[in-house]
Design a protein around this motif. Structure first.
Motif, short mmCIF file in Angstrom:
data_model
loop_
_atom_site.label_atom_id
_atom_site.label_comp_id
_atom_site.label_asym_id
_atom_site.label_seq_id
_atom_site.Cartn_x
_atom_site.Cartn_y
_atom_site.Cartn_z
N GLY A 147 0.84 -1.19 0.00
CA GLY A 147 0.00 0.00 0.00
C GLY A 147 0.88 1.24 0.00
O GLY A 147 1.93 1.27 -0.64
N GLU A 207 7.03 3.03 2.14
CA GLU A 207 8.12 2.08 1.96
C GLU A 207 8.31 1.35 3.29
O GLU A 207 8.85 1.91 4.25
CB GLU A 207 9.39 2.84 1.55
CG GLU A 207 10.68 2.05 1.62
CD GLU A 207 10.64 0.71 0.89
OE1 GLU A 207 10.27 0.67 -0.29
OE2 GLU A 207 10.99 -0.31 1.52
N GLY A 255 -0.28 1.78 -6.88
CA GLY A 255 0.22 3.12 -7.16
C GLY A 255 -0.85 4.19 -7.20
O GLY A 255 -0.58 5.34 -7.46
N1 SAH Z 1 7.42 1.12 -1.42
C1 SAH Z 1 7.18 -0.26 -1.69
C2 SAH Z 1 5.73 -0.69 -1.63
C3 SAH Z 1 4.66 0.19 -2.22
S1 SAH Z 1 4.25 0.16 -3.92
C4 SAH Z 1 7.81 -0.63 -3.02
O1 SAH Z 1 8.33 0.25 -3.69
O2 SAH Z 1 7.83 -1.81 -3.34
C5 SAH Z 1 3.72 -1.41 -4.40
C6 SAH Z 1 4.05 -1.69 -5.88
O3 SAH Z 1 3.22 -0.91 -6.79
C7 SAH Z 1 5.48 -1.32 -6.21
O4 SAH Z 1 6.07 -2.29 -7.02
C8 SAH Z 1 5.29 -0.03 -6.97
O5 SAH Z 1 6.40 0.28 -7.71
C9 SAH Z 1 4.05 -0.33 -7.78
N2 SAH Z 1 3.43 0.87 -8.35
C10 SAH Z 1 3.50 2.12 -7.89
N3 SAH Z 1 2.83 2.96 -8.68
C11 SAH Z 1 2.30 2.23 -9.67
C12 SAH Z 1 1.46 2.54 -10.79
N4 SAH Z 1 1.04 3.78 -11.02
N5 SAH Z 1 1.10 1.53 -11.59
C13 SAH Z 1 1.51 0.27 -11.34
N6 SAH Z 1 2.27 -0.08 -10.30
C14 SAH Z 1 2.68 0.88 -9.47
#
Ligand code: SAH
Length: 376
Positions: free
Chosen positions: A170, A173, A347
């Protein structure tokens, strides 16, 4: 340090087994009370001491004077056409976070937040664009599971075990809030609380290397890494944390991560951005950097949000990218987009970051500098 002055009650929701035992020992009680109370709170879903009938009346009275079970307030619940649910939760200080439930045929996944906003500012993620306010406490992290389980059990046709998997994907980080995340993971795994299997609890990180090592030492839950680019130049741009922890170092840690358990692998997340990271040369570079790392690759079609210039790669490009990786021997899946009609897709979670004053903007920039480094 658990203070139990009458002025500041301890929120028992955020105590894992060890902390709960310490709480009872400190109160002059037997440590086995910890299991009883964990079971009441998390397994049975009690939020008041009166219901805890296997505790004496005196103990219940004592608890209500020194402790509490304090939960965020559910501001709204939205249901998507595909059965996905999203909850907006209001924390005690007015900040809001989002939690998403994604039902599938054989499992139900809860996607939970670890911070209010996010400091990492990945270019394609709307959470990052909201700024950052603070870390969630352990109680606030686990309360998302507590609330989802209770809410879902009240819905028709969904039983108590609706949540079989938890992903920390969610807002935020998780590895920049590791001290509060680890006790929450312990609660997810604890048989007296949620009893989830370690393979069904996943921490997702953009690659905070020292905390990855710390996490592995504390628990062997599943790990996902947000890779998104196969070379430093591109990754520096879309995942700025890469400037601090570049790919070579990240891959070295990933190679070692499950060394002691050869059946396990890391999930590499790769968002598909049209014309940015989805070309055949990117697939070839990816194959090269992942060689010798035990991984599953999960391609995530980009989910758009207001004011972004990025576009989702088209379906045939994603297929082709997947085929190239599969031919090189990598188990590769394409994530099905869920809940996008309620902005619950990856995201798209924004919650509401309270009080974004100028002072806070400055604080945000300083904090970002500290995490990502001067290069940002
Ligand atoms: N900070 C952590 C967890 C949160 S995001 C991380 O970076 O893993 C969870 C996942 O969704 C991550 O892989 C992130 O890069 C992805 N994500 C973020 N924004 C997105 C978007 N607009 N479309 C698709 N995936 C996205």
């Amino acid at each position: 340090m658990i203070a139990s002055s009458p002025a500041q009650k301890v929120n028992l929701l955020g105590l894992d087994k060890k902390a709960m035992q310490d709480f009872f020992i400190h109160a002059g009680e037997k440590p086995y009370r910890a299991d009883q109370v964990l079971k009441w709170i998390h397994f049975n879903g009690s939020d008041n001491f009166d219901a805890m009938t296997n505790l004496s009346k005196t103990l219940r009275q004592k608890l209500s004077e020194t402790a509490e079970i304090s939960l965020p307030q559910v501001i709204y619940e939205k249901a998507a056409e595909d059965g996905t649910y999203k909850w907006l939760l209001r924390l005690n200080d007015g900040n809001c976070i989002e939690t998403v439930y994604i039902p599938e045929k054989t499992r139900g996944t809860l996607c939970i937040s670890s911070q209010v906003g996010c400091i990492l500012n990945c270019d394609f993620c709307s959470t990052g664009k909201q700024g950052f306010n603070r870390n969630l406490t352990t109680a606030e992290i686990i309360s998302q599971l507590w609330i989802a389980v209770r809410k879902l059990s009240k819905l028709n046709g969904i039983h108590d075990h609706a949540v079989t998997n938890v992903v920390m994907m969610g807002m935020g980080e998780p590895l920049l809030n590791i001290d509060n995340v680890i006790p929450a993971l312990y609660l997810m795994l604890d048989d007296f609380a949620y009893g989830l299997s370690k393979r069904r609890v996943t921490v997702s990180t953009a690659g905070v290397i020292p905390a990855m090592t710390q996490l592995r030492a504390a628990t062997d839950v599943a790990l996902a890494v947000s890779l998104h680019a196969p070379n430093d130049e591109l990754r520096n741009k879309i995942v700025p944390l890469n400037k601090k922890y570049p790919l070579k170092e990240l891959m070295a840690v990933c190679r070692e991560y499950f060394r002691d358990d050869p059946r396990r692998s890391i999930t590499m997340e790769y968002v598909m951005l049209a014309g940015v990271n989805d070309k055949p040369e990117h697939a070839r570079q990816l194959i090269k950097i992942l060689s010798g790392v035990r991984v599953k690759i999960n391609l995530i079609p980009f989910n758009p949000f207001p004011h972004t210039d990025y576009k989702r790669s088209d379906a045939s490009t994603i297929q082709h990218f997947r085929d190239t990786l599969m031919q090189a021997g990598f188990n590769t899946t394409i994530r099905r987009t869920r809940g996008d009609d309620i902005d619950a897709a990856c995201g798209q979670l924004v919650g509401e970051v309270h009080d974004r004053t100028k002072r806070q903007q400055r604080y945000l920039e300083q904090a970002r500098k500290k995490v990502i480094g001067d290069a940002s």
